[in-house]
Write a protein that holds these residues in place. Structure first.
Motif, PDB file in Angstrom:
ATOM      1  N   LEU A   1      14.335 -38.745  10.456  1.00 49.11           N
ATOM      2  CA  LEU A   1      14.652 -39.158  11.819  1.00 49.11           C
ATOM      3  C   LEU A   1      13.488 -39.934  12.414  1.00 49.11           C
ATOM      4  CD1 LEU A   1      16.282 -36.101  13.650  1.00 49.11           C
ATOM      5  CD2 LEU A   1      17.306 -38.340  13.217  1.00 49.11           C
ATOM      6  N   ALA A   2      12.285 -39.409  12.208  1.00 50.17           N
ATOM      7  CA  ALA A   2      11.093 -40.019  12.799  1.00 50.17           C
ATOM      8  C   ALA A   2      10.907 -41.438  12.274  1.00 50.17           C
ATOM      9  CB  ALA A   2       9.862 -39.169  12.491  1.00 50.17           C
ATOM     10  N   ILE A   3      11.063 -41.594  10.964  1.00 50.44           N
ATOM     11  CA  ILE A   3      10.869 -42.936  10.399  1.00 50.44           C
ATOM     12  C   ILE A   3      11.968 -43.882  10.884  1.00 50.44           C
ATOM     13  CG2 ILE A   3      10.928 -44.243   8.225  1.00 50.44           C
ATOM     14  CD1 ILE A   3       9.284 -41.901   7.022  1.00 50.44           C
ATOM     15  N   ALA A   4      13.199 -43.362  10.947  1.00 51.80           N
ATOM     16  CA  ALA A   4      14.303 -44.200  11.422  1.00 51.80           C
ATOM     17  C   ALA A   4      14.071 -44.626  12.877  1.00 51.80           C
ATOM     18  CB  ALA A   4      15.619 -43.446  11.299  1.00 51.80           C
ATOM     19  N   ALA A   5      13.426 -43.757  13.663  1.00 48.77           N
ATOM     20  CA  ALA A   5      13.202 -44.077  15.076  1.00 48.77           C
ATOM     21  C   ALA A   5      11.989 -44.984  15.275  1.00 48.77           C
ATOM     22  CB  ALA A   5      13.030 -42.790  15.888  1.00 48.77           C
ATOM     23  N   GLY A   6      11.290 -45.301  14.190  1.00 45.21           N
ATOM     24  CA  GLY A   6      10.171 -46.231  14.299  1.00 45.21           C
ATOM     25  C   GLY A   6       8.812 -45.567  14.385  1.00 45.21           C
ATOM     26  N   ALA A   7       8.695 -44.354  13.841  1.00 48.07           N
ATOM     27  CA  ALA A   7       7.417 -43.642  13.913  1.00 48.07           C
ATOM     28  C   ALA A   7       6.314 -44.431  13.223  1.00 48.07           C
ATOM     29  CB  ALA A   7       7.546 -42.266  13.263  1.00 48.07           C
ATOM     30  N   THR A   8       5.085 -44.324  13.765  1.00 49.72           N
ATOM     31  CA  THR A   8       3.959 -45.040  13.172  1.00 49.72           C
ATOM     32  C   THR A   8       3.081 -44.120  12.318  1.00 49.72           C
ATOM     33  OG1 THR A   8       2.641 -44.710  15.170  1.00 49.72           O
ATOM     34  CG2 THR A   8       3.894 -46.758  15.014  1.00 49.72           C
ATOM     35  N   PHE A   9       3.344 -42.812  12.375  1.00 43.55           N
ATOM     36  CA  PHE A   9       2.608 -41.879  11.510  1.00 43.55           C
ATOM     37  C   PHE A   9       3.494 -40.651  11.293  1.00 43.55           C
ATOM     38  CE2 PHE A   9      -0.144 -38.482  10.213  1.00 43.55           C
ATOM     39  CZ  PHE A   9      -1.259 -39.059   9.603  1.00 43.55           C
ATOM     40  N   VAL A  10       3.809 -40.384  10.030  1.00 41.27           N
ATOM     41  CA  VAL A  10       4.650 -39.235   9.703  1.00 41.27           C
ATOM     42  C   VAL A  10       4.009 -38.486   8.533  1.00 41.27           C
ATOM     43  CG1 VAL A  10       6.925 -38.475   8.894  1.00 41.27           C
ATOM     44  CG2 VAL A  10       6.753 -40.413  10.463  1.00 41.27           C
ATOM     45  N   ALA A  11       3.778 -37.192   8.734  1.00 43.38           N
ATOM     46  CA  ALA A  11       3.184 -36.394   7.659  1.00 43.38           C
ATOM     47  C   ALA A  11       3.830 -35.023   7.642  1.00 43.38           C
ATOM     48  CB  ALA A  11       1.677 -36.260   7.870  1.00 43.38           C
ATOM     49  N   GLN A  12       3.678 -34.349   6.516  1.00 46.31           N
ATOM     50  CA  GLN A  12       4.093 -32.953   6.449  1.00 46.31           C
ATOM     51  C   GLN A  12       2.995 -32.146   5.765  1.00 46.31           C
ATOM     52  OE1 GLN A  12       8.163 -31.065   6.432  1.00 46.31           O
ATOM     53  NE2 GLN A  12       7.852 -31.391   4.234  1.00 46.31           N
ATOM     54  N   GLY A  13       2.675 -31.011   6.384  1.00 50.12           N
ATOM     55  CA  GLY A  13       1.687 -30.122   5.795  1.00 50.12           C
ATOM     56  C   GLY A  13       2.293 -28.758   5.528  1.00 50.12           C
ATOM     57  N   PHE A  14       1.520 -27.936   4.864  1.00 50.61           N
ATOM     58  CA  PHE A  14       1.959 -26.571   4.549  1.00 50.61           C
ATOM     59  C   PHE A  14       0.805 -25.677   4.984  1.00 50.61           C
ATOM     60  CE2 PHE A  14       2.788 -23.540   0.710  1.00 50.61           C
ATOM     61  CZ  PHE A  14       3.478 -22.652   1.533  1.00 50.61           C
ATOM     62  N   SER A  15       1.106 -24.679   5.780  1.00 53.22           N
ATOM     63  CA  SER A  15       0.018 -23.934   6.419  1.00 53.22           C
ATOM     64  C   SER A  15      -0.897 -23.243   5.409  1.00 53.22           C
ATOM     65  CB  SER A  15       0.571 -22.934   7.432  1.00 53.22           C
ATOM     66  OG  SER A  15       1.113 -21.837   6.762  1.00 53.22           O
ATOM     67  N   SER A  16      -0.405 -22.970   4.199  1.00 56.44           N
ATOM     68  CA  SER A  16      -1.302 -22.305   3.253  1.00 56.44           C
ATOM     69  C   SER A  16      -2.105 -23.301   2.409  1.00 56.44           C
ATOM     70  CB  SER A  16      -0.523 -21.322   2.367  1.00 56.44           C
ATOM     71  OG  SER A  16       0.240 -22.027   1.431  1.00 56.44           O
ATOM     72  N   ASN A  17      -1.816 -24.600   2.565  1.00 54.79           N
ATOM     73  CA  ASN A  17      -2.645 -25.617   1.896  1.00 54.79           C
ATOM     74  C   ASN A  17      -3.630 -26.178   2.923  1.00 54.79           C
ATOM     75  OD1 ASN A  17      -3.795 -27.764   0.544  1.00 54.79           O
ATOM     76  ND2 ASN A  17      -1.854 -28.574  -0.244  1.00 54.79           N
ATOM     77  N   GLN A  18      -4.677 -25.392   3.200  1.00 58.41           N
ATOM     78  CA  GLN A  18      -5.624 -25.710   4.270  1.00 58.41           C
ATOM     79  C   GLN A  18      -6.323 -27.038   4.068  1.00 58.41           C
ATOM     80  OE1 GLN A  18      -6.965 -23.957   7.339  1.00 58.41           O
ATOM     81  NE2 GLN A  18      -4.779 -23.603   7.106  1.00 58.41           N
ATOM     82  N   LYS A  19      -6.737 -27.278   2.836  1.00 60.29           N
ATOM     83  CA  LYS A  19      -7.530 -28.478   2.589  1.00 60.29           C
ATOM     84  C   LYS A  19      -6.737 -29.729   2.977  1.00 60.29           C
ATOM     85  CE  LYS A  19     -10.228 -30.529  -1.003  1.00 60.29           C
ATOM     86  NZ  LYS A  19      -9.939 -30.873  -2.380  1.00 60.29           N
ATOM     87  N   GLN A  20      -5.501 -29.768   2.510  1.00 65.69           N
ATOM     88  CA  GLN A  20      -4.665 -30.930   2.822  1.00 65.69           C
ATOM     89  C   GLN A  20      -4.325 -30.979   4.323  1.00 65.69           C
ATOM     90  OE1 GLN A  20      -0.488 -30.967   1.617  1.00 65.69           O
ATOM     91  NE2 GLN A  20      -0.792 -33.020   0.756  1.00 65.69           N
ATOM     92  N   LEU A  21      -4.069 -29.812   4.897  1.00 66.99           N
ATOM     93  CA  LEU A  21      -3.647 -29.771   6.295  1.00 66.99           C
ATOM     94  C   LEU A  21      -4.760 -30.267   7.223  1.00 66.99           C
ATOM     95  CD1 LEU A  21      -1.199 -29.061   8.009  1.00 66.99           C
ATOM     96  CD2 LEU A  21      -2.074 -26.728   8.229  1.00 66.99           C
ATOM     97  N   VAL A  22      -6.007 -29.865   6.921  1.00 70.78           N
ATOM     98  CA  VAL A  22      -7.133 -30.328   7.744  1.00 70.78           C
ATOM     99  C   VAL A  22      -7.228 -31.854   7.657  1.00 70.78           C
ATOM    100  CG1 VAL A  22      -9.650 -30.321   7.988  1.00 70.78           C
ATOM    101  CG2 VAL A  22      -8.433 -28.169   7.541  1.00 70.78           C
ATOM    102  N   ARG A  23      -7.097 -32.379   6.459  1.00 70.85           N
ATOM    103  CA  ARG A  23      -7.176 -33.834   6.295  1.00 70.85           C
ATOM    104  C   ARG A  23      -6.041 -34.529   7.036  1.00 70.85           C
ATOM    105  NH1 ARG A  23      -5.264 -37.780   3.011  1.00 70.85           N
ATOM    106  NH2 ARG A  23      -4.047 -36.387   1.696  1.00 70.85           N
ATOM    107  N   ILE A  24      -4.827 -33.988   6.937  1.00 71.43           N
ATOM    108  CA  ILE A  24      -3.690 -34.600   7.643  1.00 71.43           C
ATOM    109  C   ILE A  24      -3.938 -34.579   9.150  1.00 71.43           C
ATOM    110  CG2 ILE A  24      -1.250 -34.298   8.244  1.00 71.43           C
ATOM    111  CD1 ILE A  24      -0.745 -33.321   5.398  1.00 71.43           C
ATOM    112  N   PHE A  25      -4.382 -33.430   9.655  1.00 72.27           N
ATOM    113  CA  PHE A  25      -4.619 -33.336  11.103  1.00 72.27           C
ATOM    114  C   PHE A  25      -5.677 -34.347  11.553  1.00 72.27           C
ATOM    115  CE2 PHE A  25      -3.165 -28.595  11.615  1.00 72.27           C
ATOM    116  CZ  PHE A  25      -1.858 -29.020  11.689  1.00 72.27           C
ATOM    117  N   LYS A  26      -6.718 -34.459  10.774  1.00 69.34           N
ATOM    118  CA  LYS A  26      -7.784 -35.403  11.142  1.00 69.34           C
ATOM    119  C   LYS A  26      -7.241 -36.834  11.190  1.00 69.34           C
ATOM    120  CE  LYS A  26     -11.900 -34.980   9.157  1.00 69.34           C
ATOM    121  NZ  LYS A  26     -12.843 -34.637   8.068  1.00 69.34           N
ATOM    122  N   GLU A  27      -6.458 -37.183  10.195  1.00 72.90           N
ATOM    123  CA  GLU A  27      -5.917 -38.549  10.170  1.00 72.90           C
ATOM    124  C   GLU A  27      -4.880 -38.749  11.283  1.00 72.90           C
ATOM    125  OE1 GLU A  27      -5.371 -40.697   6.719  1.00 72.90           O
ATOM    126  OE2 GLU A  27      -6.677 -39.442   5.470  1.00 72.90           O
ATOM    127  N   ALA A  28      -4.127 -37.707  11.557  1.00 71.39           N
ATOM    128  CA  ALA A  28      -3.111 -37.798  12.622  1.00 71.39           C
ATOM    129  C   ALA A  28      -3.783 -37.999  13.977  1.00 71.39           C
ATOM    130  CB  ALA A  28      -2.252 -36.537  12.639  1.00 71.39           C
TER     131      ALA A  28
END
Lengths: 288, 580
Positions: free
Chosen positions: A157-184
Motif C-alpha cells: 500500500l505504501a509503495i502504491a501510495a508513493g512512499a519515499t522510504f519503506v522498510a520492515q524490521g523484526f524486533s528480535s533482529n536488533q542489529k538490522q532494526l537499529v540500522r533501519i531506524f537510523k536510515e529511516a
C-alpha cells in the motif's frame, strides 16, 4: 552527545515479559544515540494500544494521542518546529484500521517523519481481537470461526501510495532494526518502518519461531536494489511481505515542509510573529 | 433617502457574485454602510441565485425588509423576487428575455445582453446592469468607473474601456427610460471604511495574532478561511494545509500547539462532530488550539448553504467526558477579528481548546467595518517555563501538570532541555505519566475545570456580555452571533414605538457569564432570547448554568436570518392582551 542512559526513563514497563515492543524500544533508543540526537529534540507521537506506551519509556517529548491520529499530530509537530526529530509509533490496529486514512495521506504528503508500526497481527490491549493484518482464518475472540477478511498489505500500500522510504524490521533482529531506524530517521521525508513485534500473550500463531523460519532478509541479497520501485513491489508480492530490510527508498525525496510556498528554514516556533504595522495595513487595503 | 436596498437575481454561475461585489465595494467606498448577502445552493452552474446589498448612511447588520431596486437577469428572478419590492420600487430587467412584470410593478427594461453583444463581450451584461442600477439609485457613476479601472488595470486599457462603455450605456439607457422614477440616496460620507465578511475577519485576526498554521478540510460555509490563509500565510513564513478530513485537521493543529506554534482549524457542524474526540484530547492534555465553527443548518448534512445557530450545545459540551473549553461568540466582523486574536491568547493562557462560534450569516455576508485597530493586537503567550530554569532543575524535576491555584501549569516546549514530559489523553499525574487512582483523578479533574471559571488576559477580565440600553428596561433582547445586528435594529424599531428596550449580546458561551445574565434579566420586565435554532439552545444553556429567571425564546430555523420586523412582531405578539 547523549548516552543510552539519557534516553531511558525510570518508568516500569507495562508490556508483558517477552513482548516484541521491548526490542523496538531498545533499537529506537540505540538508533537515536548513534545518530547523536539530543533527547529534548525528539518528539515521539504515539497511538493507542500496547505499543502506544512506548513514549512512557523514552526520555523525549512524548505525545500520546487519540486512537489512529498519530499521523496528523506528528505532521503538526513537524510543521511547527522542523528542527525536531519526529517519530510516530503505534500498532497495526492504530495505523491500518482506525488510522488507515491518515496513513495513506501522510505517505502522499511525505513530511519528514518516521513512522514505526509495531505489527503483531492482533489487538493486545483490548485482549485479543482480530486486526487488519491478521491472517485469514485466524481465530480470535471476535472471529471465533476464523478471520474472514484478507489482511492489509501495508508495505505494498505504501509503495502504491508513493512512499519515499519503506522498510520492515523484526524486533528480535536488533542489529538490522537499529540500522533501519537510523536510515529511516535520516531519510528526508516520510519513512515507514513496519516492525514485526510478536504478541506473546494473544497471538500463538505469528510467534518469534514462526517468523525466524519464514522471514527473508534482504541484507543477504547483494543484488537487491532498493531504489527500484517495481522491483520492490515484486519482492513484496513474491514474499507476501514476509521480508525484512530496506525495501524501497527514493534518494531525491523532498519533504512536504520544504515544498510549502514561503515556508522558512527557521521553525515557526522561533519566528517573530508580530506583523509589521505596514504589513497589517497592506492586508487591510484589500478590503477597502 | 437614508437607505436603499439593491438586489440582483439570475442563474447561478453567471458572475452575479462578482457583480454584487463590485456594487457593494463601490458603495462602501462612497462612505455608505453596507450589509450584503446572498441566496445560493450547493451547485456551481444553474439554479437560481440572488444577491442583496443594503446601502445605508448608518450601520446596518441585518437582512432588509424590502427592495428598492431589483435587477432581474431572467424571468425566474422576477417571479421569485418581485414581491419583495417596496411600493415605488423599480424592477430593472434584461430586455433579452422579454420580461413580464407582475401587475403594479414598475419595470425598466434595459437591453443588457444586446449592449454586451455589441461590445463583443457577454460578461459586460452584468456591468450594464450596474450602470443602470447606479442611475436609478442616484449614485455617482464616476465612483464605479474608478473602481473598475483599478480592478481591471492589470488586464489592460481595452478591458477597462470596455467596462466603462458598458457601464455608461447602462447608466444613460436607464436614465432615459425612467429618470422620473429614480431614487435619490443621501450622499455617503466619503470615508473609506473596510468591507469584509466574518470569514475574512477571522483569517486576518489569526494572521495578526501570530497564527502561522491553518489546517482544514473544505466545507461550506467555512472554506474561505482556509483559502484566505493559503493566500496570506506563505508571506509570513506560515502555511495553510488542506488535509484529508476534519479529524486530521484538528489533530494537526493540536500537534502544532503541543510544539508551540499557534494553529487554527475552521469548519462547520459536520466537521465539529468529527473533531469532538480530539477537542477532548486538547482539553485533557492541556494543549492550546483554536477551532472555528461557521454554523450552518444541521443535523447531518442539513442545509450546507443555509444559516443556523444549532451547534451551540455541541460546541459548549460536545464530546465524551468533561473537560475545559472556551467558546467565544462574535456577532460582527469587527468582533470576529478581535475575538480571533483573543482566542489565541486565551488558548495560550488557559491551555485548552478555544472555539469561535461563528455562523453562516456572520461568516459569509459582507459588512462595513469602521476600522481594525492594529494597536489592540497583542500576542500573549501565557505561562511558559524559562528554559534556563529548566536546565538548572536537571532531569525529571519539571512537572508539566503541577497543581496550581489557578489550575494552569506553566508548560515547556519540545527543544527545551529537561522540559521533557508525556502529553496524553489518558488521566495522568503531575509529570504526565498515566495515573488513574481516585485521589489523583479528582484533583486533576478539578485542576482542569477550574481553569476556565473566570477568563482574564493580562489581568483584565474578558467581557462575557455586551449590554446596550437603559438599566431597567421594559424589554430585554438577548442575542449572540449574527443575530446581534438583527436584535440591535429590532430594538430601534421597538424604541420608535415607545418601548424601553435594552439589548444584551452574549459574547462568551462558555464559561457563561451567569452573574451578568442574572442581573440583567432580573432588572428587565420581560426578556427574550433570539436564536436561529428550533430548541432554544442558548436559553437551555442559561437555565442549565443557573440563570433561573424566566425568559421567552424567539426562534427561527428555516435557514434564513431573522428580519428585524420578525423579532418586533414576535415581541409584540407576546404582549397581546397585556397592556404595554
Amino acid at each position: 552527545m547523549a548516552s543510552l542512559a539519557e534516553f531511558k526513563t525510570a518508568e516500569k514497563s507495562w508490556w508483558c515479559p517477552g513482548c516484541g515492543d521491548f526490542g523496538v524500544l531498545a533499537a529506537l533508543q540505540k538508533a537515536l544515540v548513534e545518530l547523536g540526537i539530543e533527547p529534548e529534540n525528539v518528539v515521539i507521537v504515539a497511538g493507542i494500544g500496547c505499543s502506544g506506551r512506548i513514549g512512557n519509556y523514552i526520555y523525549s517529548y512524548n505525545f500520546h494521542t487519540t486512537h489512529g491520529r498519530t499521523m496528523p499530530v506528528a505532521l503538526g509537530v513537524k510543521l511547527a518546529n522542523r528542527n525536531l526529530t519526529v517519530i510516530a509509533a503505534g500498532g497495526d490496529g492504530d495505523g491500518y484500521a482506525i488510522g488507515m486514512g491518515h496513513f495513506l495521506h501522510a505517505i502522499r504528503r511525505n513530511p519528514d517523519i518516521t513512522y514505526i508500526v509495531m505489527d503483531n497481527h492482533i489487538y493486545g490491549l483490548t485482549k485479543g481481537q482480530t486486526s487488519p493484518t491478521s491472517d485469514p482464518g485466524f481465530k480470535t475472540k471476535t472471529t471465533p470461526e476464523g478471520n474472514l477478511e484478507r489482511p492489509v498489505r501495508p508495505l505494498q500500500l505504501a509503495i502504491a501510495a508513493g512512499a519515499t522510504f519503506v522498510a520492515q524490521g523484526f524486533s528480535s533482529n536488533q542489529k538490522q532494526l537499529v540500522r533501519i531506524f537510523k536510515e529511516a530517521i535520516a531519510h528526508k521525508g516520510f519513512a515507514l518502518v513496519n516492525t514485526i513485534s510478536p504478541c506473546v500473550t494473544f497471538n500463538r500463531v505469528n510467534t518469534y519461531d514462526f517468523y525466524r523460519e519464514v522471514l527473508v532478509d534482504l541484507d543477504n541479497d547483494p543484488n537487491y536494489d532498493p531504489t527500484d520501485r517495481v522491483a520492490a513491489m515484486q519482492k513484496l508480492m513474491e514474499t507476501d511481505e514476509l521480508v525484512t530490510g530496506i525495501i524501497y527508498r527514493e534518494p531525491e525525496s523532498i519533504p512536504f515542509e520544504e515544498k510549502l510556498p514561503g515556508f522558512r528554514p527557521e521553525p515557526i516556533v522561533s519566528q517573530d510573529w508580530n506583523l509589521p504595522r505596514e504589513e497589517f495595513e497592506r492586508l487591510l487595503a484589500r478590503f477597502r | 433617502m437614508r437607505e436603499l436596498v439593491w438586489k440582483i437575481g439570475g442563474e447561478q454561475g453567471t458572475g452575479l457574485d462578482s457583480t454584487s461585489d463590485v456594487f457593494a465595494t463601490v458603495c462602501n467606498r462612497l462612505g455608505y454602510y453596507i450589509y450584503a448577502y446572498k441566496t445560493f445552493s450547493s451547485r456551481i452552474k444553474g439554479g437560481h441565485t440572488n444577491f442583496t446589498v443594503r446601502v445605508s448612511t448608518r450601520r446596518v447588520l441585518a437582512t432588509a425588509e424590502g427592495v428598492h431596486v431589483l435587477v432581474a437577469m431572467d424571468q425566474e428572478a422576477i417571479d421569485r423576487l418581485a414581491k419583495e419590492l417596496v411600493p415605488g420600487g423599480l424592477l430593472i430587467a434584461d430586455s433579452n428575455f422579454q420580461p413580464k412584470a407582475p401587475e403594479g410593478v414598475q419595470m425598466v427594461t434595459v437591453p443588457m445582453t444586446e449592449i454586451a453583444r455589441d461590445l463583443l463581450n457577454p460578461v459586460y451584461r452584468n456591468i450594464v446592469a450596474i450602470g443602470a442600477s447606479a442611475a436609478l439609485l442616484g449614485l455617482p457613476l464616476q465612483a464605479f468607473k474608478d473602481y473598475l479601472a483599478e480592478k481591471f488595470a492589470a488586464k489592460g486599457e481595452q478591458v477597462v474601456q470596455g467596462n466603462w462603455t458598458a457601464l455608461e450605456r447602462g447608466y444613460s439607457y436607464a436614465l432615459e427610460q425612467a429618470a422620473d422614477k429614480a431614487f435619490q440616496l443621501d450622499p455617503g460620507d466619503g470615508q473609506r471604511r473596510l468591507i469584509m465578511t466574518g470569514n475574512d475577519a477571522i483569517a486576518l485576526g489569526a494572521v495578526a495574532a501570530g497564527c502561522r498554521l491553518v489546517v482544514a478540510y473544505p466545507i461550506t460555509p467555512a472554506s474561505e478561511i482556509l483559502e484566505t490563509c493559503a493566500r496570506i500565510l506563505p508571506k509570513f513564513g506560515g502555511a495553510a494545509v488542506q488535509v484529508e478530513d476534519e479529524l486530521a485537521a484538528v489533530a494537526t493543529c493540536i500537534g502544532a500547539g503541543f510544539a508551540g506554534a499557534r494553529a487554527m482549524t475552521a469548519t462547520a457542524g459536520p466537521g465539529i462532530s468529527l473533531m469532538q474526540e480530539n477537542i477532548g484530547l486538547a482539553s485533557m492534555a492541556e494543549i492550546p488550539v483554536v477551532i472555528v465553527d461557521v454554523q450552518r443548518g444541521g443535523p447531518s448534512t442539513g442545509m450546507p448553504t443555509k444559516h443556523e445557530q444549532s451547534d451551540l450545545l455541541a460546541l459548549a459540551y460536545g464530546g465524551h467526558g468533561e473537560g475545559p473549553r472556551i467558546v467565544l461568540a462574535p456577532g460582527t466582523a469587527e468582533q470576529a477579528f478581535y475575538d480571533t486574536v483573543l482566542a489565541f491568547n486565551l488558548a495560550d493562557n488557559y491551555h485548552c481548546p478555544v472555539i469561535i462560534a461563528s455562523d453562516l450569516g456572520l461568516g459569509l455576508w459582507q459588512q462595513t467595518v469602521d476600522n481594525l485597530d492594529f494597536d489592540q493586537v497583542v500576542i500573549d503567550r501565557g505561562p511558559l517555563v524559562d528554559p534556563k530554569e529548566l536546565e538548572a532543575m536537571g532531569r525529571d524535576v519539571f512537572q508539566r501538570y503541577a497543581f496550581t491555584e489557578s489550575g494552569v501549569s506553566p508548560r515547556s516546549l519540545p527543544g527545551m532541555k529537561y522540559g521533557q514530559y508525556l502529553a496524553t489523553g489518558v488521566e495522568h499525574a503531575t509529570d504526565g505519566k498515566v495515573k488513574e487512582d481516585p485521589v489523583n483523578r479528582t484533583r486533576m479533574m478539578q485542576k482542569r475545570l477550574k481553569k476556565i471559571k473566570k477568563l482574564e488576559i493580562g489581568g483584565q477580565p474578558v467581557p462575557g456580555i455586551l449590554y446596550e440600553g437603559p438599566e431597567r428596561p421594559e424589554i430585554l433582547l438577548i442575542s449572540y452571533g449574527s443575530t446581534f445586528g438583527v436584535v440591535a435594529e429590532a430594538a430601534e424599531l421597538l424604541r420608535e414605538q415607545g418601548h424601553r428596550v435594552a439589548t444584551l449580546q452574549v459574547r462568551v458561551i462558555r464559561p457563561l457569564p451567569v452573574e451578568e445574565l442574572r442581573a440583567a434579566i432580573a432588572a428587565a420586565e420581560k426578556t427574550f432570547v433570539v436564536e436561529n435554532n428550533a430548541t432554544g439552545q442558548l436559553a437551555f444553556i442559561m437555565r442549565a448554568e443557573g440563570v433561573e429567571h424566566p425568559v421567552e425564546s424567539i426562534l427561527k430555523y428555516d435557514g434564513t436570518l431573522f428580519r428585524p420586523n420578525e423579532v418586533v412582531a414576535a415581541v409584540l405578539e407576546s404582549y397581546k392582551g397585556v397592556p404595554a
